[in-house]
Design a protein around this motif. Structure first.
Motif, PDB file in Angstrom:
ATOM      1  N   ASP A  73       0.834  -1.210   0.000  1.00  0.00           N
ATOM      2  CA  ASP A  73       0.000   0.000   0.000  1.00  0.00           C
ATOM      3  C   ASP A  73       0.867   1.259   0.000  1.00  0.00           C
ATOM      4  N   GLU A  76       2.552   1.637  -3.456  1.00  0.00           N
ATOM      5  CA  GLU A  76       1.616   2.093  -4.490  1.00  0.00           C
ATOM      6  C   GLU A  76       1.390   3.602  -4.394  1.00  0.00           C
ATOM      7  N   ARG A  77       1.189   4.093  -3.168  1.00  0.00           N
ATOM      8  CA  ARG A  77       0.927   5.529  -2.996  1.00  0.00           C
ATOM      9  C   ARG A  77       2.130   6.369  -3.466  1.00  0.00           C
ATOM     10  N   SER A  79       4.552   5.427  -5.535  1.00  0.00           N
ATOM     11  CA  SER A  79       4.765   5.228  -6.980  1.00  0.00           C
ATOM     12  C   SER A  79       3.785   6.060  -7.801  1.00  0.00           C
ATOM     13  N   GLU A  80       2.545   6.188  -7.332  1.00  0.00           N
ATOM     14  CA  GLU A  80       1.554   7.007  -8.045  1.00  0.00           C
ATOM     15  C   GLU A  80       1.941   8.485  -7.974  1.00  0.00           C
ATOM     16  N   ILE A  88       4.290   0.466  -9.825  1.00  0.00           N
ATOM     17  CA  ILE A  88       2.864   0.225  -9.539  1.00  0.00           C
ATOM     18  C   ILE A  88       2.466  -1.158 -10.039  1.00  0.00           C
ATOM     19  N   ALA A  91       3.902  -3.811  -7.703  1.00  0.00           N
ATOM     20  CA  ALA A  91       3.183  -3.846  -6.423  1.00  0.00           C
ATOM     21  C   ALA A  91       1.841  -4.553  -6.571  1.00  0.00           C
ATOM     22  N   LYS A  92       1.117  -4.242  -7.647  1.00  0.00           N
ATOM     23  CA  LYS A  92      -0.186  -4.881  -7.864  1.00  0.00           C
ATOM     24  C   LYS A  92      -0.021  -6.376  -8.157  1.00  0.00           C
ATOM     25  N   LYS A  95       0.446  -8.021  -4.842  1.00  0.00           N
ATOM     26  CA  LYS A  95      -0.843  -8.020  -4.143  1.00  0.00           C
ATOM     27  C   LYS A  95      -1.729  -9.158  -4.676  1.00  0.00           C
ATOM     28  N   SER A 111      -6.468  -7.371  -9.254  1.00  0.00           N
ATOM     29  CA  SER A 111      -5.094  -6.856  -9.174  1.00  0.00           C
ATOM     30  C   SER A 111      -4.252  -7.330 -10.355  1.00  0.00           C
ATOM     31  N   SER A 115      -2.356  -4.918 -13.109  1.00  0.00           N
ATOM     32  CA  SER A 115      -0.919  -5.087 -13.340  1.00  0.00           C
ATOM     33  C   SER A 115      -0.636  -5.416 -14.808  1.00  0.00           C
TER      34      SER A 115
END
Length: 694
Positions: A73, A76-77, A79-80, A88, A91-92, A95, A111, A115
């Motif tokens: 989490d 992701e934040r 990277s965005e 991203i 990470a997905k 997940k 997810s 990705s």
């Protein structure tokens, strides 16, 4: 001596491998601690994201999923914020892997798709392949083998090209399972061999044992029993004496069963006895069940029936309380064969019924939870699929743009005509107002007619509901009780078809078959009379007749059952006339006598009698059977069906006494019961002797 040297070398390799695993585990934990500290002091940039991704990968490896999700989490934040697409996507992907291990397929697929879309935008073929493989594994688990195979095959092309052995190991194994479930046994064998080869290179001892076992099971299914034995024995040689007790307990009886197919009874006995002893010592119930079933099968083949009986009975006592339904099914089949050989056909009927019931249940359980396409899947090139998907998406974007332009044009036309339409609406609304007044008056008149029609429909509906209830009860009883009788007859016919009965045995079982047919006939007899009474089509046609004649006629019908149970039948009836519908009273007497026989034990007595009481005829059917409990007495003669099992497991419809009550009351009579549990029961019927004054 050579064997001792080989064993020593084998255990040495195992020891080295175990030490390597322990060192690797400690090394990974050390790396996790180092990365966590490093991450805490890094600035919010792409380097911090890369460190975080490494930490997530290590946490996933040691199965610390909760902590891994927290870092995912955060990654992701960040990277965005940095617009770092590859991070991203990674990470997905992790997940999705974690959700997949938790069998949360909805979030896993979501997810994976996010990705996959990012890897496609980045033109990252390897990332795209890893995601395709993940989706393939999920679809295979869910039973959607066609889509699972297609995704996994695309991924494998990339894994093979880049020699990614760990990914190949998992993918090959899942593909083998998918091919097996789509009845492509040769392909399943091919990919199990590929999985074995990769796992050998990786020194994955657990994976090697599983792949070798799968190969042996596939050869067994193809009836190549020599090859199956070869690979089962390879598994046996790989087993760890401390950690593989359950697997050893499974493999030993399986090898014995394979030798049994060749009628090599001595070799089969050697493995089966070893498996039996080993599973008893390790208290492995599943292995013990498999060993007992197989050794029982061996003794059955060698005509050692008493020994086979003891072993199959012990296996049954384990299987009926366990979860291995396939071994329970095998036990049912072996019990049926044993009882057929011993000419205990009633027991054979019993086991055959349980076998078919469980087989039907297992067939239903094996059906996938979603529709499955089991046709063979052709391999597609990963680059082709990647390019096709990109072109399809671009085409979809172009189409969406064209639709937007068309919508704008349409909006302009709508605005142009809006003013004209509004003027027309004003004119039309004035004309409609006058028509509405006339229409309202017509509606009032129609409403009155509809109310009258509704009342008639409501009355018909109530009648149909009553008829529907009768139908439902009929279907319920027919599906229950009539099915049992017909299933028993079918079981008898199956034995005939399998040539399990001689001519003499056939004639011996004819009375039992006849009794089942009689039960079905009596059930239909009661159902027809009851349904007629419920549908209000039954009318009484009274006449004077001798009640003693009815007793004698109906007692003759139950003589065979009375003799079978060795019941004493006492006739204290006397010549006397009643005024009622003779056919209805015959039904009542037949049901009361049948009930008395049903609930009487061996040596009990049934007495029939009639006498004059206050100008009416009092009929009594008395038995010294099991009696009726006080709580069940209140349930008799009710509209809802109520039945219990007889002293010899006789079944009933639960309609007999309901029919008796309705028929007696149609003839201006009454019926009641007196009973003491374990002492006996008396059913009384009071009927007029002359026509009642109107």
């Amino acid at each position: 001596m050579k064997q001792l040297i080989t064993l020593a070398a084998f255990f040495s390799v195992l020891s080295t491998f175990a030490q390597k695993i322990e060192k690797d585990s400690l090394f990974i934990q050390s790396e996790i601690e180092h990365l966590t500290i490093q991450l805490a002091y890094q600035p919010q940039d792409s380097a911090k994201v890369e460190t975080s991704l490494l930490l997530i990968e290590k946490l996933y490896t040691v199965k610390d999923y909760k902590k891994a999700l927290l870092f995912i989490d955060q990654t992701e934040r960040l990277s965005e914020t940095l617009k770092y697409k590859r991070a991203i996507a990674e990470a997905k992907y992790f997940k999705a892997l974690i959700y997949s291990t938790k069998n949360d397929y909805y979030n896993a697929i979501d997810s994976y798709n996010k990705s996959k879309r990012l890897f496609k935008e980045l033109d990252d073929t390897l990332g795209y392949a890893r995601v395709s493989n993940g989706i393939g594994l999920i679809e295979i688990k869910r039973g959607n083998y066609a889509e699972g195979l297609e995704n996994a095959l695309l991924a494998i092309q990339v894994f093979e090209r880049m020699n990614l052995r760990e990914e190949l190991s998992l993918a090959y194994n899942s593909l083998a399972e998918a091919y097996y479930n789509t009845n492509q046994i040769d392909k399943a064998l091919e990919f199990n061999y590929k999985a074995l080869n990769v796992r050998t290179q990786l020194q994955d001892n657990t994976g090697i044992k599983n792949s070798t076992k799968n190969i042996a099971l596939l050869y067994s299914e193809r009836k190549e029993h020599r090859k199956a034995i070869e690979y089962f024995e390879k598994v046996l040689n790989l087993l760890d004496t401390e950690n593989d007790n359950d697997l050893r307990g499974e493999i030993l009886p399986r090898i014995g069963e394979e030798y049994l197919q060749f009628r090599e009874y001595e070799k089969a006995a050697e493995y089966l006895l070893e498996g039996l002893k080993y599973n008893r010592n390790t208290q492995n119930e599943d292995g013990l069940l498999r060993s007992l079933n197989s050794i029982g099968h061996l003794n059955l083949k060698q005509n050692k029936l008493k020994l086979a009986q003891a072993q199959l009975d012990e296996a049954y006592s384990i299987a009926k309380n366990g979860v291995n339904k396939h071994e329970l099914l095998k036990n049912y089949k072996l019990h049926k064969e044993l009882d057929s050989i011993q000419k205990q056909y009633q027991n054979a009927f019993f086991w055959q019924g349980k076998y078919y019931d469980l087989k039907t249940e297992l067939d239903k359980e094996s059906q996938p939870k979603i529709p499955v396409i089991t046709t063979p899947v052709t391999e597609t090139n990963i680059d082709e699929a990647f390019t096709n998907e990109v072109s399809i998406e671009n085409e979809a974007i172009n189409k969406e743009n064209e639709k937007s332009i068309k919508r704008l044009k349409l909006l302009s036309y709508v605005l142009a005509f809006a003013i004209l339409i509004s003027l027309l609406v004003l004119v039309i609304s004035h004309l409609k107002h006058r028509k509405r007044l006339e229409y309202a008056r017509e509606l009032e008149e129609k409403n009155k007619q509809i109310e009258l029609q509704n009342e008639a429909i409501l009355e018909q509906t109530h009648h149909l509901e009553e008829v529907n209830k009768v139908k439902d009860r009929l279907f319920s009883i027919v599906s229950h009780d009539l099915k049992d009788s017909i299933s028993s007859i079918k079981g008898f016919i199956d034995l005939l078809r399998e040539d399990s009965l001689t001519k003499e045995e056939f004639y011996e079982l004819i009375p039992e078959l006849s009794e089942n047919a009689d039960n079905a006939s009596l059930l239909l007899f009661n159902l027809l009379n009851w349904s007629k009474s419920q549908m209000q089509n039954l009318e009484s046609n009274p006449e004077l007749f001798n009640i003693q004649d009815v007793f004698h006629n109906k007692m003759g019908l139950i003589e065979q059952k009375v003799e079978q149970k060795r019941i004493v039948l006492i006739d204290e009836s006397q010549r006397d006339f009643v005024y009622a519908d003779k056919s209805m009273i015959e039904i009542v007497i037949q049901n009361l006598l049948t009930n008395a026989v049903k609930f009487s034990r061996i040596g009990d007595a049934i007495t029939v009698s009639n006498r004059d009481q206050n100008g009416k005829s009092l009929i009594c059917v008395e038995d010294t059977g099991v009696g009726i409990s006080p709580e069940n007495l209140n349930k008799l003669f009710k509209n809802n069906t109520f039945t219990t099992i007889g002293t010899k497991n006789e079944k009933g419809t639960g309609l007999g006494l309901t029919i008796c009550k309705e028929l007696v009351e149609l003839n201006d009579g009454r019926i009641w019961v007196e009973s003491v549990q374990n002492v006996g029961t008396k059913f009384y019927v009071e009927l007029p002797k002359v026509k009642s004054a109107e």
